[in-house]
Design a protein around this motif. Sequence first.
Motif, short mmCIF file in Angstrom:
data_model
loop_
_atom_site.label_atom_id
_atom_site.label_comp_id
_atom_site.label_asym_id
_atom_site.label_seq_id
_atom_site.Cartn_x
_atom_site.Cartn_y
_atom_site.Cartn_z
N VAL A 390 -1.07 -3.78 1.26
CA VAL A 390 -1.99 -4.23 0.21
C VAL A 390 -3.41 -4.37 0.74
N ASP A 391 -3.56 -4.70 2.01
CA ASP A 391 -4.91 -4.81 2.59
C ASP A 391 -5.63 -3.47 2.57
N GLU A 392 -4.92 -2.42 2.97
CA GLU A 392 -5.53 -1.09 2.98
C GLU A 392 -5.79 -0.60 1.56
N ALA A 393 -4.87 -0.90 0.65
CA ALA A 393 -5.09 -0.54 -0.74
C ALA A 393 -6.35 -1.20 -1.28
N ALA A 394 -6.56 -2.46 -0.94
CA ALA A 394 -7.76 -3.18 -1.39
C ALA A 394 -9.01 -2.59 -0.76
N ARG A 395 -8.92 -2.22 0.52
CA ARG A 395 -10.10 -1.65 1.19
C ARG A 395 -10.52 -0.34 0.52
N VAL A 396 -9.54 0.52 0.25
CA VAL A 396 -9.84 1.79 -0.40
C VAL A 396 -10.35 1.55 -1.82
N GLY A 397 -9.77 0.58 -2.51
CA GLY A 397 -10.23 0.26 -3.85
C GLY A 397 -11.68 -0.19 -3.88
N ILE A 398 -12.06 -0.99 -2.88
CA ILE A 398 -13.46 -1.45 -2.78
C ILE A 398 -14.38 -0.25 -2.57
N VAL A 407 -19.42 8.58 -12.09
CA VAL A 407 -18.29 9.38 -12.54
C VAL A 407 -17.54 8.60 -13.61
N GLN A 408 -17.69 9.04 -14.86
CA GLN A 408 -17.06 8.36 -15.99
C GLN A 408 -15.83 9.14 -16.44
N SER A 409 -14.68 8.75 -15.90
CA SER A 409 -13.42 9.41 -16.21
C SER A 409 -12.42 8.36 -16.65
N GLY A 410 -11.98 8.43 -17.92
CA GLY A 410 -11.02 7.46 -18.40
C GLY A 410 -9.73 7.48 -17.62
N ARG A 411 -9.32 8.66 -17.18
CA ARG A 411 -8.09 8.79 -16.40
C ARG A 411 -8.22 8.05 -15.07
N VAL A 412 -9.36 8.23 -14.39
CA VAL A 412 -9.57 7.55 -13.11
C VAL A 412 -9.67 6.05 -13.32
N SER A 413 -10.38 5.63 -14.37
CA SER A 413 -10.53 4.21 -14.64
C SER A 413 -9.19 3.54 -14.90
N ARG A 414 -8.31 4.23 -15.63
CA ARG A 414 -6.98 3.66 -15.89
C ARG A 414 -6.19 3.48 -14.60
N LEU A 415 -6.26 4.45 -13.71
CA LEU A 415 -5.52 4.36 -12.46
C LEU A 415 -6.06 3.23 -11.58
N LEU A 416 -7.38 3.06 -11.55
CA LEU A 416 -7.93 1.97 -10.74
C LEU A 416 -7.59 0.62 -11.37
N ALA A 417 -7.53 0.56 -12.69
CA ALA A 417 -7.11 -0.68 -13.34
C ALA A 417 -5.67 -1.03 -12.96
N GLU A 418 -4.84 0.00 -12.79
CA GLU A 418 -3.46 -0.23 -12.34
C GLU A 418 -3.46 -0.83 -10.94
N VAL A 419 -4.31 -0.32 -10.06
CA VAL A 419 -4.41 -0.87 -8.70
C VAL A 419 -4.84 -2.33 -8.76
N ARG A 420 -5.83 -2.63 -9.59
CA ARG A 420 -6.30 -4.01 -9.70
C ARG A 420 -5.18 -4.92 -10.21
N SER A 421 -4.41 -4.44 -11.20
CA SER A 421 -3.33 -5.25 -11.75
C SER A 421 -2.26 -5.54 -10.70
N ARG A 422 -1.91 -4.54 -9.93
CA ARG A 422 -0.86 -4.72 -8.93
C ARG A 422 -1.33 -5.61 -7.78
N LEU A 423 -2.56 -5.40 -7.33
CA LEU A 423 -3.07 -6.23 -6.24
C LEU A 423 -3.31 -7.65 -6.73
N GLY A 424 -3.73 -7.80 -7.99
CA GLY A 424 -3.95 -9.14 -8.51
C GLY A 424 -2.67 -9.93 -8.64
N ALA A 425 -1.55 -9.22 -8.84
CA ALA A 425 -0.27 -9.90 -9.01
C ALA A 425 0.50 -10.04 -7.70
N SER A 426 -0.05 -9.48 -6.61
CA SER A 426 0.65 -9.52 -5.32
C SER A 426 0.78 -10.95 -4.82
N ALA A 427 1.97 -11.27 -4.36
CA ALA A 427 2.19 -12.61 -3.79
C ALA A 427 1.47 -12.71 -2.46
#
Length: 445
Positions: A390-398, A407-427
């Motif tokens: 999760v640390d590396e995932a957060a680093r890449v996300g940053i 770069v305005q891509s709805g597809r990319v934005s949705r995937l990054l929102a998924e990363v935020r949701s998963r990292l936000g819910a990580s214990a």
Amino acid sequence: MSAPPVVPASFWDHEPVRRALAERHLGRVIRAYRCHPYHGRVALPQTVVAGWLGITQAQLSRVENGPPLVHLDRLSHWAELLGIPESCLWFALPDQVVAGPSKSQMNTYEEGGTTDRRQFHALAALAGIGATGNLGLLVNQVEPPRAIGMEQVQYAASLVEAFRSADAVIGANALCDAAIQVHRRLSTWAATTTYSRSVGDALQGALADLAIQAAWLAIDADRRAEARPFLDEAVTRARIADDLRVEVRALACMSLLLREDRPAEAVQCADAALRASTGWATPRLRTLLHLRAAHAHATMQDRSTFERQMTRARSEFDGGSHEDDLPFISFVTAEEVTGIGGLSYLVLGQPERAATSFRAVTGAPSAAHRRNAVYYKVQLARAEWWKGDVDEAARVGIEALPLLGPVQSGRVSRLLAEVRSRLGASAGKTPRTRAFVEAYDSVRT
């Protein structure tokens, strides 16, 4: 002669040349050029002129005797190469500045409703990238012409190239509405006006190309439900025009659209495209079609067939680029081959191999394909999360967050929102995951 000669201004006043220019058929212009008395009593051989243009003698023969060319990049390159004066041309050369919508036109759109505002932003994006063509067609509710000529066909083709170039850099969000609107307007013209048979064939091909581009922009803008009708239409128009190249492009895009929800049909589309392109497909095109099939087989968890298709894709890619490569496959690079492999490993449940692939792609991003670089950066963050890092995932996300501005891509934005949701819910959130979530929330709200 190794290059076209410098000809006098009077060269272009020769009657066969003037007639070919008036017909807006560059192939006939080239034939009149070759047969011009300025070169002597014997016409320039097709092999010589074909060498200047970077094509074969057989290809030049088809250009001279076939339907008019509509691809602006080739028209512009050959016109400049032969030294045709701009005043004689029926299309704009790349260095000519094309005016965007006027300030009053923009104000009219800003004062409108939600739909008008979306169109305003799309127009602003097109004006900002200097799209070739008359943007007034998008702004003004002009009446259809009584007859369509090659000018309208050239306009449709030039917009395809403009949308494709812009999309690679800024993504689809700002372009999708404009592409749909201009496709609708030109389709109405094609249905309600008259034109010659040669113009009709070229128009069907150009509208099919524009429909495919609109479909792709809908996919990247994460408006997938809107893409399928455009692709169905593109296949129909391509068959009417007897244009296998456009049909193959539509099938390749259909395979991309279906690979997540209906992978078996995605495989069928890729296979159909391979069959239709037998005998003329270049190595790069075959690479793309094998990649489409490979990812679909991976989605179906068919590992052995996936591996075979990837091996074929890499082998075809080693065949190199070709003079007959279609413009739309310019994104088929070594990075794209590696990236599709990474996407396939991810759906096969191999996040370690996927992360290795994505890291290779994002190590040296291409400025010409900035959206794809951002897309694979976000996929790397997803792969790291699936690995459990999760640390590396957060680093890449940053790292990915500031790239989403240009770069305005709805597809990319949705995937990054998924990363935020998963990292936000990580214990047991780490300082880095908290930093990513806070940075994401501050940027995306």
